[in-house]
Design a protein around this motif. Structure first.
Motif, short mmCIF file in Angstrom:
data_model
loop_
_atom_site.label_atom_id
_atom_site.label_comp_id
_atom_site.label_asym_id
_atom_site.label_seq_id
_atom_site.Cartn_x
_atom_site.Cartn_y
_atom_site.Cartn_z
N ASP A 36 -9.16 -38.91 -13.63
CA ASP A 36 -8.55 -39.97 -14.44
C ASP A 36 -9.25 -40.08 -15.79
OD1 ASP A 36 -6.79 -40.49 -12.41
OD2 ASP A 36 -7.92 -42.21 -11.62
N THR A 37 -10.57 -39.98 -15.80
CA THR A 37 -11.33 -40.05 -17.05
C THR A 37 -10.96 -38.89 -17.97
OG1 THR A 37 -13.16 -41.10 -15.87
CG2 THR A 37 -13.66 -40.15 -18.02
N LEU A 38 -10.86 -37.70 -17.41
CA LEU A 38 -10.50 -36.53 -18.22
C LEU A 38 -9.07 -36.63 -18.75
CD1 LEU A 38 -12.17 -33.68 -16.15
CD2 LEU A 38 -12.91 -34.60 -18.35
N LYS A 39 -8.17 -37.16 -17.95
CA LYS A 39 -6.79 -37.33 -18.42
C LYS A 39 -6.74 -38.33 -19.58
CE LYS A 39 -4.20 -36.16 -14.24
NZ LYS A 39 -3.34 -36.69 -13.16
N GLU A 40 -7.49 -39.42 -19.47
CA GLU A 40 -7.51 -40.42 -20.54
C GLU A 40 -8.15 -39.85 -21.81
OE1 GLU A 40 -6.95 -43.51 -22.89
OE2 GLU A 40 -6.05 -43.28 -20.92
N ALA A 41 -9.21 -39.06 -21.65
CA ALA A 41 -9.85 -38.43 -22.81
C ALA A 41 -8.90 -37.45 -23.49
CB ALA A 41 -11.13 -37.72 -22.39
N ASP A 42 -8.13 -36.71 -22.69
CA ASP A 42 -7.16 -35.77 -23.25
C ASP A 42 -6.05 -36.52 -23.98
OD1 ASP A 42 -6.03 -33.14 -23.66
OD2 ASP A 42 -4.51 -33.71 -22.17
N ALA A 43 -5.59 -37.62 -23.42
CA ALA A 43 -4.55 -38.41 -24.07
C ALA A 43 -5.07 -39.00 -25.39
CB ALA A 43 -4.07 -39.51 -23.14
N ALA A 44 -6.31 -39.47 -25.39
CA ALA A 44 -6.90 -40.03 -26.62
C ALA A 44 -7.04 -38.94 -27.68
CB ALA A 44 -8.26 -40.65 -26.31
N ARG A 45 -7.44 -37.73 -27.26
CA ARG A 45 -7.55 -36.62 -28.21
C ARG A 45 -6.18 -36.26 -28.79
NH1 ARG A 45 -5.89 -32.03 -28.11
NH2 ARG A 45 -5.51 -32.05 -25.88
N ALA A 46 -5.16 -36.25 -27.93
CA ALA A 46 -3.81 -35.94 -28.40
C ALA A 46 -3.32 -37.00 -29.39
CB ALA A 46 -2.86 -35.83 -27.21
N ARG A 47 -3.60 -38.29 -29.10
CA ARG A 47 -3.21 -39.36 -30.02
C ARG A 47 -3.93 -39.21 -31.36
NH1 ARG A 47 -3.59 -42.69 -25.27
NH2 ARG A 47 -5.72 -43.23 -25.83
N THR A 48 -5.22 -38.90 -31.31
CA THR A 48 -6.00 -38.74 -32.54
C THR A 48 -5.50 -37.56 -33.36
OG1 THR A 48 -7.92 -39.70 -31.45
CG2 THR A 48 -8.33 -38.44 -33.44
N ASP A 49 -5.22 -36.45 -32.69
CA ASP A 49 -4.71 -35.27 -33.41
C ASP A 49 -3.37 -35.57 -34.08
OD1 ASP A 49 -6.95 -33.89 -32.63
OD2 ASP A 49 -5.93 -32.73 -31.05
N ARG A 50 -2.49 -36.24 -33.35
CA ARG A 50 -1.18 -36.58 -33.92
C ARG A 50 -1.34 -37.56 -35.07
NH1 ARG A 50 3.12 -35.24 -36.10
NH2 ARG A 50 4.79 -36.75 -35.98
N ALA A 51 -2.27 -38.49 -34.95
CA ALA A 51 -2.51 -39.45 -36.03
C ALA A 51 -3.01 -38.73 -37.29
CB ALA A 51 -3.51 -40.51 -35.59
N ARG A 52 -3.91 -37.77 -37.12
CA ARG A 52 -4.39 -36.99 -38.28
C ARG A 52 -3.23 -36.24 -38.94
NH1 ARG A 52 -9.96 -36.80 -38.64
NH2 ARG A 52 -11.06 -37.32 -36.72
N GLU A 53 -2.35 -35.68 -38.12
CA GLU A 53 -1.18 -34.98 -38.68
C GLU A 53 -0.29 -35.94 -39.46
OE1 GLU A 53 0.81 -33.19 -35.38
OE2 GLU A 53 -0.84 -31.83 -34.93
N LEU A 54 -0.07 -37.14 -38.91
CA LEU A 54 0.77 -38.13 -39.60
C LEU A 54 0.15 -38.56 -40.92
CD1 LEU A 54 2.09 -40.45 -36.75
CD2 LEU A 54 3.42 -39.00 -38.27
N VAL A 55 -1.17 -38.73 -40.95
CA VAL A 55 -1.84 -39.12 -42.20
C VAL A 55 -1.64 -38.04 -43.25
CG1 VAL A 55 -4.09 -39.52 -43.27
CG2 VAL A 55 -3.51 -40.65 -41.13
N ALA A 56 -1.82 -36.78 -42.84
CA ALA A 56 -1.64 -35.67 -43.78
C ALA A 56 -0.20 -35.59 -44.26
CB ALA A 56 -2.06 -34.36 -43.12
N GLU A 57 0.77 -35.76 -43.35
CA GLU A 57 2.18 -35.70 -43.73
C GLU A 57 2.53 -36.82 -44.71
OE1 GLU A 57 4.40 -35.91 -40.12
OE2 GLU A 57 3.69 -33.96 -39.40
N ARG A 58 2.08 -38.04 -44.41
CA ARG A 58 2.40 -39.19 -45.27
C ARG A 58 1.74 -39.06 -46.64
NH1 ARG A 58 6.76 -42.05 -43.72
NH2 ARG A 58 6.67 -42.49 -41.52
N ALA A 59 0.51 -38.57 -46.67
CA ALA A 59 -0.17 -38.39 -47.95
C ALA A 59 0.52 -37.32 -48.78
CB ALA A 59 -1.64 -38.03 -47.72
N GLN A 60 0.95 -36.25 -48.13
CA GLN A 60 1.64 -35.19 -48.85
C GLN A 60 3.00 -35.68 -49.36
OE1 GLN A 60 2.43 -31.68 -46.52
NE2 GLN A 60 2.49 -30.38 -48.34
N ALA A 61 3.68 -36.48 -48.55
CA ALA A 61 4.98 -37.01 -48.97
C ALA A 61 4.83 -38.00 -50.12
CB ALA A 61 5.66 -37.70 -47.79
N ALA A 62 3.70 -38.70 -50.18
CA ALA A 62 3.47 -39.68 -51.25
C ALA A 62 3.17 -38.99 -52.58
CB ALA A 62 2.33 -40.61 -50.88
#
Length: 147
Positions: A36-62
């Protein structure tokens, strides 16, 4: 109730197996918790990676907005999570867009690179009409110190 006759070696074997059951049950519980701990850590990593991608996309679009590593870390510090456990992309995109708007407004106001605060306003210097005659503690500056 009649007693059942059993050989001593079979009894010892059954007692050992019963002891192993307790050990296996506790090992199973610890492995489930670790899973369960490893699954939650993997989900948090996936959320963080997607958030970094969104920041880069939004900054590039701006266009002319670029976030440095510290700003990105601040944006992803408290990620909004949907009920499914995934990143709430609409809420996060709205917060990134708000930061982009704030950066653009600060640039438009001409406040980039200027430190403001402590009761002062940018460009206001300290001027005195005549030389000081007293110290901040009320003593006269022309007085000589006595021994």
């Amino acid at each position: 109730m009649p007693k059942i006759q059993i050989e001593e070696s079979a009894h010892t074997d059954l007692v050992e197996k019963a002891g192993r059951v307790d050990a296996l049950v506790s090992e199973n519980a610890s492995l489930k918790a670790e899973n369960d701990t490893l699954k939650e850590a993997d989900a948090a990593r996936a959320r963080t990676d997607r958030a970094r991608e969104l920041v880069a996309e939004r900054a590039q679009a701006a266009g002319d907005v670029a976030f440095d590593a510290l700003q990105v870390r601040g944006l992803i510090a408290d990620l909004p999570v949907a009920e499914s456990g995934d990143l709430d992309e609409t809420a996060f995109s709205a917060s990134v867009d708000a930061q982009i708007t704030a950066i653009k407004e600060a640039r438009a106001a001409g406040n980039t690179g200027q430190v403001v605060g402590f009761g002062g306003t940018p460009g206001t210097g300290v001027t005195e009409s005549q030389p000081r005659t007293t110290s901040p503690w009320g003593r006269s500056l022309t007085e000589s110190k006595g021994a």
